[in-house]
Structure formats: structure tokens, C-alpha cells
Design a protein around this motif. Sequence first.
Motif, PDB file in Angstrom:
ATOM      1  N   PRO A  82       0.822  -1.211   0.000  1.00  0.00           N
ATOM      2  CA  PRO A  82       0.000   0.000   0.000  1.00  0.00           C
ATOM      3  C   PRO A  82       0.856   1.260   0.000  1.00  0.00           C
ATOM      4  O   PRO A  82       1.814   1.375   0.754  1.00  0.00           O
ATOM      5  CB  PRO A  82      -0.815  -0.113   1.290  1.00  0.00           C
ATOM      6  CG  PRO A  82      -0.799  -1.566   1.628  1.00  0.00           C
ATOM      7  CD  PRO A  82       0.503  -2.093   1.116  1.00  0.00           C
ATOM      8  N   GLY A  83       0.502   2.190  -0.872  1.00  0.00           N
ATOM      9  CA  GLY A  83       1.223   3.460  -0.947  1.00  0.00           C
ATOM     10  C   GLY A  83       2.439   3.430  -1.852  1.00  0.00           C
ATOM     11  O   GLY A  83       3.168   4.410  -1.950  1.00  0.00           O
ATOM     12  N   TYR A  84       2.677   2.301  -2.528  1.00  0.00           N
ATOM     13  CA  TYR A  84       3.840   2.165  -3.412  1.00  0.00           C
ATOM     14  C   TYR A  84       3.405   1.672  -4.791  1.00  0.00           C
ATOM     15  O   TYR A  84       2.362   1.051  -4.938  1.00  0.00           O
ATOM     16  CB  TYR A  84       4.852   1.173  -2.830  1.00  0.00           C
ATOM     17  CG  TYR A  84       5.556   1.706  -1.622  1.00  0.00           C
ATOM     18  CD1 TYR A  84       6.789   2.343  -1.735  1.00  0.00           C
ATOM     19  CD2 TYR A  84       4.992   1.586  -0.359  1.00  0.00           C
ATOM     20  CE1 TYR A  84       7.440   2.832  -0.623  1.00  0.00           C
ATOM     21  CE2 TYR A  84       5.637   2.075   0.755  1.00  0.00           C
ATOM     22  CZ  TYR A  84       6.855   2.700   0.617  1.00  0.00           C
ATOM     23  OH  TYR A  84       7.492   3.196   1.720  1.00  0.00           O
ATOM     24  N   VAL A  85       4.241   1.945  -5.790  1.00  0.00           N
ATOM     25  CA  VAL A  85       4.024   1.488  -7.154  1.00  0.00           C
ATOM     26  C   VAL A  85       5.215   0.622  -7.542  1.00  0.00           C
ATOM     27  O   VAL A  85       6.363   0.999  -7.299  1.00  0.00           O
ATOM     28  CB  VAL A  85       3.905   2.691  -8.121  1.00  0.00           C
ATOM     29  CG1 VAL A  85       3.788   2.227  -9.560  1.00  0.00           C
ATOM     30  CG2 VAL A  85       2.738   3.572  -7.729  1.00  0.00           C
ATOM     31  N   TYR A  86       4.938  -0.528  -8.157  1.00  0.00           N
ATOM     32  CA  TYR A  86       6.002  -1.433  -8.582  1.00  0.00           C
ATOM     33  C   TYR A  86       6.602  -0.940  -9.892  1.00  0.00           C
ATOM     34  O   TYR A  86       5.879  -0.578 -10.820  1.00  0.00           O
ATOM     35  CB  TYR A  86       5.449  -2.849  -8.769  1.00  0.00           C
ATOM     36  CG  TYR A  86       6.468  -3.805  -9.331  1.00  0.00           C
ATOM     37  CD1 TYR A  86       7.429  -4.365  -8.509  1.00  0.00           C
ATOM     38  CD2 TYR A  86       6.482  -4.135 -10.678  1.00  0.00           C
ATOM     39  CE1 TYR A  86       8.375  -5.240  -9.019  1.00  0.00           C
ATOM     40  CE2 TYR A  86       7.414  -5.010 -11.189  1.00  0.00           C
ATOM     41  CZ  TYR A  86       8.364  -5.549 -10.356  1.00  0.00           C
ATOM     42  OH  TYR A  86       9.303  -6.400 -10.863  1.00  0.00           O
ATOM     43  N   ARG A  87       7.918  -0.916  -9.976  1.00  0.00           N
ATOM     44  CA  ARG A  87       8.623  -0.597 -11.211  1.00  0.00           C
ATOM     45  C   ARG A  87       9.453  -1.807 -11.605  1.00  0.00           C
ATOM     46  O   ARG A  87      10.321  -2.260 -10.855  1.00  0.00           O
ATOM     47  CB  ARG A  87       9.541   0.612 -11.029  1.00  0.00           C
ATOM     48  CG  ARG A  87       8.775   1.885 -10.817  1.00  0.00           C
ATOM     49  CD  ARG A  87       9.266   2.981 -11.749  1.00  0.00           C
ATOM     50  NE  ARG A  87       8.437   4.159 -11.561  1.00  0.00           N
ATOM     51  CZ  ARG A  87       8.872   5.303 -11.081  1.00  0.00           C
ATOM     52  NH1 ARG A  87      10.134   5.431 -10.757  1.00  0.00           N
ATOM     53  NH2 ARG A  87       8.056   6.318 -10.950  1.00  0.00           N
ATOM     54  N   ALA A  88       9.173  -2.322 -12.791  1.00  0.00           N
ATOM     55  CA  ALA A  88       9.862  -3.511 -13.297  1.00  0.00           C
ATOM     56  C   ALA A  88      11.298  -3.161 -13.699  1.00  0.00           C
ATOM     57  O   ALA A  88      11.606  -2.000 -13.985  1.00  0.00           O
ATOM     58  CB  ALA A  88       9.109  -4.059 -14.502  1.00  0.00           C
ATOM     59  N   TRP A 105      10.227  -0.634  -5.631  1.00  0.00           N
ATOM     60  CA  TRP A 105       8.942  -0.074  -5.229  1.00  0.00           C
ATOM     61  C   TRP A 105       9.184   1.393  -4.908  1.00  0.00           C
ATOM     62  O   TRP A 105      10.067   1.722  -4.125  1.00  0.00           O
ATOM     63  CB  TRP A 105       8.405  -0.790  -3.994  1.00  0.00           C
ATOM     64  CG  TRP A 105       7.944  -2.181  -4.262  1.00  0.00           C
ATOM     65  CD1 TRP A 105       8.708  -3.311  -4.222  1.00  0.00           C
ATOM     66  CD2 TRP A 105       6.631  -2.595  -4.612  1.00  0.00           C
ATOM     67  NE1 TRP A 105       7.943  -4.401  -4.528  1.00  0.00           N
ATOM     68  CE2 TRP A 105       6.656  -3.995  -4.765  1.00  0.00           C
ATOM     69  CE3 TRP A 105       5.429  -1.921  -4.810  1.00  0.00           C
ATOM     70  CZ2 TRP A 105       5.531  -4.725  -5.106  1.00  0.00           C
ATOM     71  CZ3 TRP A 105       4.306  -2.661  -5.145  1.00  0.00           C
ATOM     72  CH2 TRP A 105       4.353  -4.040  -5.293  1.00  0.00           C
ATOM     73  N   VAL A 106       8.408   2.286  -5.533  1.00  0.00           N
ATOM     74  CA  VAL A 106       8.551   3.719  -5.290  1.00  0.00           C
ATOM     75  C   VAL A 106       7.258   4.251  -4.684  1.00  0.00           C
ATOM     76  O   VAL A 106       6.180   3.721  -4.924  1.00  0.00           O
ATOM     77  CB  VAL A 106       8.909   4.495  -6.584  1.00  0.00           C
ATOM     78  CG1 VAL A 106      10.270   4.109  -7.090  1.00  0.00           C
ATOM     79  CG2 VAL A 106       7.859   4.294  -7.646  1.00  0.00           C
ATOM     80  N   ARG A 107       7.396   5.310  -3.893  1.00  0.00           N
ATOM     81  CA  ARG A 107       6.228   5.912  -3.252  1.00  0.00           C
ATOM     82  C   ARG A 107       5.256   6.413  -4.321  1.00  0.00           C
ATOM     83  O   ARG A 107       5.662   7.031  -5.297  1.00  0.00           O
ATOM     84  CB  ARG A 107       6.636   7.101  -2.397  1.00  0.00           C
ATOM     85  CG  ARG A 107       7.113   6.760  -1.029  1.00  0.00           C
ATOM     86  CD  ARG A 107       6.114   6.054  -0.235  1.00  0.00           C
ATOM     87  NE  ARG A 107       5.692   6.763   0.954  1.00  0.00           N
ATOM     88  CZ  ARG A 107       4.735   6.310   1.712  1.00  0.00           C
ATOM     89  NH1 ARG A 107       4.085   5.234   1.387  1.00  0.00           N
ATOM     90  NH2 ARG A 107       4.395   6.930   2.787  1.00  0.00           N
ATOM     91  N   ASP A 108       3.978   6.119  -4.130  1.00  0.00           N
ATOM     92  CA  ASP A 108       2.930   6.596  -5.037  1.00  0.00           C
ATOM     93  C   ASP A 108       2.561   8.016  -4.625  1.00  0.00           C
ATOM     94  O   ASP A 108       2.037   8.227  -3.537  1.00  0.00           O
ATOM     95  CB  ASP A 108       1.723   5.682  -4.954  1.00  0.00           C
ATOM     96  CG  ASP A 108       0.625   6.054  -5.930  1.00  0.00           C
ATOM     97  OD1 ASP A 108       0.771   7.064  -6.644  1.00  0.00           O
ATOM     98  OD2 ASP A 108      -0.369   5.314  -5.995  1.00  0.00           O
ATOM     99  N   PRO A 109       2.844   9.019  -5.485  1.00  0.00           N
ATOM    100  CA  PRO A 109       2.550  10.409  -5.097  1.00  0.00           C
ATOM    101  C   PRO A 109       1.056  10.688  -4.986  1.00  0.00           C
ATOM    102  O   PRO A 109       0.651  11.668  -4.366  1.00  0.00           O
ATOM    103  CB  PRO A 109       3.176  11.245  -6.218  1.00  0.00           C
ATOM    104  CG  PRO A 109       3.272  10.321  -7.379  1.00  0.00           C
ATOM    105  CD  PRO A 109       3.430   8.936  -6.823  1.00  0.00           C
ATOM    106  N   HIS A 110       0.211   9.841  -5.553  1.00  0.00           N
ATOM    107  CA  HIS A 110      -1.235  10.056  -5.520  1.00  0.00           C
ATOM    108  C   HIS A 110      -1.925   9.289  -4.410  1.00  0.00           C
ATOM    109  O   HIS A 110      -3.133   9.328  -4.283  1.00  0.00           O
ATOM    110  CB  HIS A 110      -1.851   9.653  -6.856  1.00  0.00           C
ATOM    111  CG  HIS A 110      -1.226  10.354  -8.023  1.00  0.00           C
ATOM    112  ND1 HIS A 110      -1.334  11.707  -8.235  1.00  0.00           N
ATOM    113  CD2 HIS A 110      -0.409   9.892  -9.013  1.00  0.00           C
ATOM    114  CE1 HIS A 110      -0.657  12.046  -9.303  1.00  0.00           C
ATOM    115  NE2 HIS A 110      -0.081  10.962  -9.804  1.00  0.00           N
TER     116      HIS A 110
END
Length: 113
Positions: A82-88, A105-110
Motif C-alpha cells: 500500500p502506498g507504493y508502485v512497482y517498477r519492473a 517499489w517507489v512511493r505513489d505520489p497520488h
Amino acid sequence: MTRLTRTFAAVAALGLAFGAASFAPPAAAREYVSVTVGTRPPPPRFERVPPPRAGYVWAPGYWNWYHGRYVWVGGRWAAYRPGYVYRAPVWHPYGRGWRIERETWVRDPHWHR
């Protein structure tokens, strides 16, 4: 104080001292290995993405550099954070070669709680 009370206090103090001496906090350092290769990676392989799974994201397959050659690493399910976006992982041109940017995994700014 009775002898039993003193003995109990001494054992408790030794236990606390031993516990404090053996405590090791988690390491804060991260390991990062940079791989630069002279040849372009092969085109990605086609993978049929399975139907969505609750609580997971699909991590697509990629070419990895292993023992002097490219090796295909198949896709897999990764537990959702939760709160993160996966980057391949992705290969980028770097000087006269190619460098891989590892999955992260990077923080989801939205994302808001």
C-alpha cells in the motif's frame, strides 16, 4: 531481603544484561550492485499475464545478466505494498554498453491514507 529474593534479582539482572548485550538492531545499509553490459539485451519474451489476484501485482519477466550471458527471468506475482508502485527492471543505454535498473517499489505520489 531474603536469600531467595537476592538470587532472583541477580538472575533477572544477568538476564537483562545478556539480552541487552546480544541485541543487534537491523542493518540500515542497502546493497546495490550495478551491472553494465556491452551488448544490447534481446527483445522481451511474450508472457501471458494471468488473471488478477487480490493483494498482488504482476511483475513481468525480464532479461538478467548472469555468468556472462543474458538469462530470461519469468514473471511472477509480487505482494502489493500500500502506498507504493512497482517498477519492473529495465535496461538503459549507458556509455558504450547497457545498464539494468533493478526492480523497485517507489512511493505513489497520488496515494493518501
